[in-house]
Design an enzyme around this catalytic site. Structure first.
Site, short mmCIF file in Angstrom:
data_model
loop_
_atom_site.label_atom_id
_atom_site.label_comp_id
_atom_site.label_asym_id
_atom_site.label_seq_id
_atom_site.Cartn_x
_atom_site.Cartn_y
_atom_site.Cartn_z
N GLU A 40 0.86 -1.19 0.00
CA GLU A 40 0.00 0.00 0.00
C GLU A 40 0.90 1.24 0.00
O GLU A 40 2.02 1.21 0.51
CB GLU A 40 -0.86 -0.01 1.27
CG GLU A 40 -1.76 1.19 1.47
CD GLU A 40 -2.43 1.19 2.83
OE1 GLU A 40 -3.48 1.85 2.96
OE2 GLU A 40 -1.91 0.54 3.77
N LYS A 109 -9.80 0.96 -1.53
CA LYS A 109 -9.88 0.45 -0.16
C LYS A 109 -11.24 0.77 0.46
O LYS A 109 -11.66 1.93 0.52
CB LYS A 109 -8.75 1.08 0.65
CG LYS A 109 -8.62 0.60 2.08
CD LYS A 109 -7.42 1.30 2.71
CE LYS A 109 -7.17 0.89 4.14
NZ LYS A 109 -6.02 1.64 4.70
N CYS A 145 -4.58 -3.44 3.58
CA CYS A 145 -4.22 -3.10 4.96
C CYS A 145 -5.35 -3.31 5.97
O CYS A 145 -5.65 -4.43 6.36
CB CYS A 145 -3.68 -1.68 5.00
SG CYS A 145 -2.65 -1.32 6.45
#
Length: 277
Positions: A40, A109, A145
């Site tokens: 990321e 995300k 993440c």
């Protein structure tokens, strides 16, 4: 399928970070990997207030993404890397671009890191789509993440036919955070009986970089976890590259023994949270 996990420390300069990515893609391709996963924020590291990310953000047809495509094409490999793209409301989206070998897909995300004293949603708009890609006939899900704390996304990948999830990250440091990272990655593999390729930013301190503040800048400890939850390959805190086999047939074998997907009794809730501006 051979897959590469590239653990590196990116800086604030997107062009210099592309040079790092190009070198890693070549190394991975030379080792026979068909996919290389970068962390990321591969475009530009966290570590400053989120507002300055907006000037760095580029559209998917901009120069940064186009060079990433050229890197993937030259290496003959699928590259998955984190970047920032402009959002409609003035924020950015925390985007994974997967490109190469006929693959062209993006994942924004979904779960934003509003935790541990950090407020990602102030500068980042959430995504709304569950995304998978197909590489050589193998389906892989995309996650980023903080998504690792939400098992429903990984099960959604499995429901979509994925045998693995690619998980770029820039994990926040702090007491117990490494233990949480390792536990969560292994748990998500077990929850969905999928491979999980978890690729974190290397710990900046391992390269002599002094980072201050609460921004998530990475702790390293990337790992490839099998569908039975066991760690097959892993790295320490410093930069490194893993090239390892992802055995598609093993997913079927594990699911025959551990039928957690087939045995579910609660329905799926695909509602996506709307974050405040």
């Amino acid at each position: 399928m051979l897959i590469a996990l590239s653990q590196l420390t990116t800086g604030p300069d997107p062009a210099k970070n592309l040079d790092l990515i190009e070198e890693q893609a070549r190394r991975a391709a030379d080792a026979g990997a068909r996919v290389v996963v970068l962390p990321e924020a591969a475009m530009a590291c966290f570590g400053t207030p989120l507002a300055p990310l907006a000037p760095l953000a580029e559209p998917l047809d901009g120069p940064w993404a186009n060079r990433l495509r050229a890197i993937a094409e030259a290496a003959g490999i699928v590259v998955v890397a984190g970047m920032f793209t402009p959002a409609d409301d003035g924020r950015v989206t925390n985007t994974l671009l997967a490109t190469g070998l006929g693959v062209e897909e993006t994942y924004d995300k979904i779960h934003l890191y509003d935790a541990f004293g950090f407020a990602e949603s102030k500068g980042v708009a959430p995504g709304t789509r569950v995304v998978t890609i197909d590489v050589d006939g193998v389906r892989l899900g995309l996650a980023t993440c903080y998504d690792v704390r939400f098992p429903e996304l990984f099960r959604a990948h499995a429901d979509a036919g994925a045998v693995g999830t690619l998980l770029p990250a820039s994990w926040g440091a702090g007491p117990g955070k490494r233990e949480q990272w390792e536990l969560l990655v292994r748990a998500r593999a077990l929850d969905a009986t999928v491979w999980v390729a978890a690729v974190d930013q290397a710990d900046p301190a391992a390269s002599g970089i002094d980072v201050k503040g609460t921004a998530p800048t990475g702790i390293g400890h990337s790992m490839l976890v099998g569908p039975d939850g066991t760690v097959r390959e892993s790295l320490g805190a410093e930069p490194g590259l893993i090239v390892a086999e992802l055995d598609v047939a093993e997913v079927d074998r594990v699911r025959e023994k551990t039928s957690v997907l087939a045995n579910r009794r609660l329905g799926r809730d695909d509602t996506v949270i709307t974050y405040p501006k």
